[in-house]
Structure formats: structure tokens, C-alpha cells
Design a protein around this motif. Structure first.
Motif, mmCIF file in Angstrom:
data_model
loop_
_atom_site.group_PDB
_atom_site.id
_atom_site.type_symbol
_atom_site.label_atom_id
_atom_site.label_comp_id
_atom_site.label_asym_id
_atom_site.label_seq_id
_atom_site.Cartn_x
_atom_site.Cartn_y
_atom_site.Cartn_z
ATOM 1 N N ILE A 11 2.783 36.253 -17.077
ATOM 2 C CA ILE A 11 3.902 35.362 -16.394
ATOM 3 C C ILE A 11 3.880 35.850 -14.822
ATOM 4 O O ILE A 11 3.954 37.101 -14.584
ATOM 5 N N PRO A 12 3.897 34.889 -13.999
ATOM 6 C CA PRO A 12 3.357 35.061 -12.549
ATOM 7 C C PRO A 12 4.727 35.818 -12.063
ATOM 8 O O PRO A 12 4.817 35.129 -10.818
ATOM 9 N N LEU A 13 5.250 36.582 -12.367
ATOM 10 C CA LEU A 13 6.470 37.115 -11.756
ATOM 11 C C LEU A 13 6.485 38.832 -11.867
ATOM 12 O O LEU A 13 5.863 39.019 -12.904
ATOM 13 N N ASP A 138 8.856 31.574 -27.570
ATOM 14 C CA ASP A 138 9.714 32.497 -26.970
ATOM 15 C C ASP A 138 9.205 32.671 -25.271
ATOM 16 O O ASP A 138 9.936 32.555 -24.460
ATOM 17 N N LEU A 139 7.905 33.151 -25.210
ATOM 18 C CA LEU A 139 7.390 33.637 -24.196
ATOM 19 C C LEU A 139 7.100 32.476 -23.178
ATOM 20 O O LEU A 139 7.470 32.622 -22.118
ATOM 21 N N ARG A 140 6.749 31.385 -23.786
ATOM 22 C CA ARG A 140 6.734 30.253 -22.843
ATOM 23 C C ARG A 140 8.089 29.715 -22.297
ATOM 24 O O ARG A 140 8.241 29.515 -20.948
ATOM 25 N N ASP A 141 8.847 30.014 -22.980
ATOM 26 C CA ASP A 141 10.595 29.515 -22.594
ATOM 27 C C ASP A 141 11.061 30.477 -21.679
ATOM 28 O O ASP A 141 11.727 30.187 -20.638
ATOM 29 N N GLU A 143 9.344 32.271 -19.505
ATOM 30 C CA GLU A 143 8.568 31.749 -18.260
ATOM 31 C C GLU A 143 9.212 30.339 -17.598
ATOM 32 O O GLU A 143 9.596 30.522 -16.352
ATOM 33 N N LEU A 144 9.496 29.657 -18.518
ATOM 34 C CA LEU A 144 10.186 28.213 -17.856
ATOM 35 C C LEU A 144 11.661 28.677 -17.201
ATOM 36 O O LEU A 144 12.146 28.371 -16.098
ATOM 37 N N ARG A 145 12.428 29.646 -18.205
ATOM 38 C CA ARG A 145 13.786 29.962 -17.690
ATOM 39 C C ARG A 145 13.657 30.695 -16.510
ATOM 40 O O ARG A 145 14.708 30.680 -15.695
#
Length: 151
Positions: A11-13, A138-141, A143-145
């Protein structure tokens, strides 16, 4: 049958930002597949969320309602959150880790271990596949969140 499933995503954060959101039980229902309600049903020794705290989750999995309680076994933000079920349909151990990536992002990893044998009479491999696909979402969501568009 033992189940041991891990999913990970870059995740780019920064880890602090990812962990602050992901480790907060108040957000569980927003990004975790199937969870409708999560509540802090027991506080940590020093109050609030931490080692010894318990979160009760109401989830729907394969069309069935499941209520389970996770107790915090280790809480070392932003790197680690480890939880063990103390009530629910199957023994379960859930570990979140957030490691800094050299590129400045976060390698987010969720590992679920459990004994699925008595739960649905399902073959463990099927159960593991269902869990893995949930974790990937979950991990995709997550990142989206956190509001970073995928480039």
C-alpha cells in the motif's frame, strides 16, 4: 484440519497511516469482508484498546451469521496487531503486520490460522480458499478506504 492463510499487499502509504486505520476496531466493518458490527466489549488493562482488550464481531460468512470474540494478544503499533479468538465457532488466530517498504509504502499482511474442521463440514482447502479471497479483498478495500488511487 488446520488452516493457515496469509495475504499481503503493498500500500503506497506510510505504515503509521495504514496501521492507525486498520488497527482501529471502529473501522472493522468498513474494510473487513463480512463484518457487519464490531464492538469493544472489554477494555485493556489501562483502558481503551490494547493487550487484553476484546472485540466482538458479528460477521456473515457463506450465508451464516457468526459471532466471535477476539482478544488482543499483542499490540505494537504501527507494526503488529495479534488477536486470538476466545469465543466463536472455531479457534482462530488473526495477525496483522505493517512493515515499511523501501519505496516508502507499507507491506500490509494479514494471516489467519484456525481449526476449520468443525465449522462447516467443509473441506479445509475450500475454507482456506474462501478465507484467502476474503483477505485479498480486505487489503484492497483497506487501500481504497485510505484514499490513494491505484496508478
Amino acid at each position: 484440519m488446520g488452516m493457515d492463510v496469509t495475504a499481503e499487499r503493498l500500500i503506497p502509504l506510510p505504515p503509521e497511516r495504514v496501521a492507525a486505520y486498520a488497527m482501529d476496531w471502529r473501522h472493522d466493518a468498513e474494510w473487513t469482508q463480512g463484518i457487519r458490527v464490531a464492538e469493544l466489549t472489554r477494555e485493556a488493562e489501562g483502558g481503551g484498546f490494547g493487550v487484553g482488550a476484546e472485540v466482538t464481531r458479528t460477521a456473515y460468512f457463506l450465508g451464516r451469521r457468526i459471532d466471535y470474540v477476539l482478544r488482543v494478544a499483542a499490540h505494537e503499533p504501527p507494526r503488529l496487531l495479534d488477536m486470538v479468538s476466545v469465543a466463536g465457532p472455531m479457534p482462530m488466530h488473526v495477525t496483522y503486520t505493517f512493515d515499511p517498504d523501501p519505496g516508502g509504502g507499507t507491506l500490509a499482511r494479514i494471516r489467519v490460522r484456525g481449526d476449520a474442521s468443525g465449522l462447516y463440514g467443509l473441506a479445509a482447502p475450500l475454507m482456506a480458499r474462501k478465507v484467502r479471497s476474503s483477505l485479498v479483498k480486505d487489503l484492497r478495500d483497506l487501500e481504497l478506504r485510505l484514499g490513494k488511487p491505484q496508478g
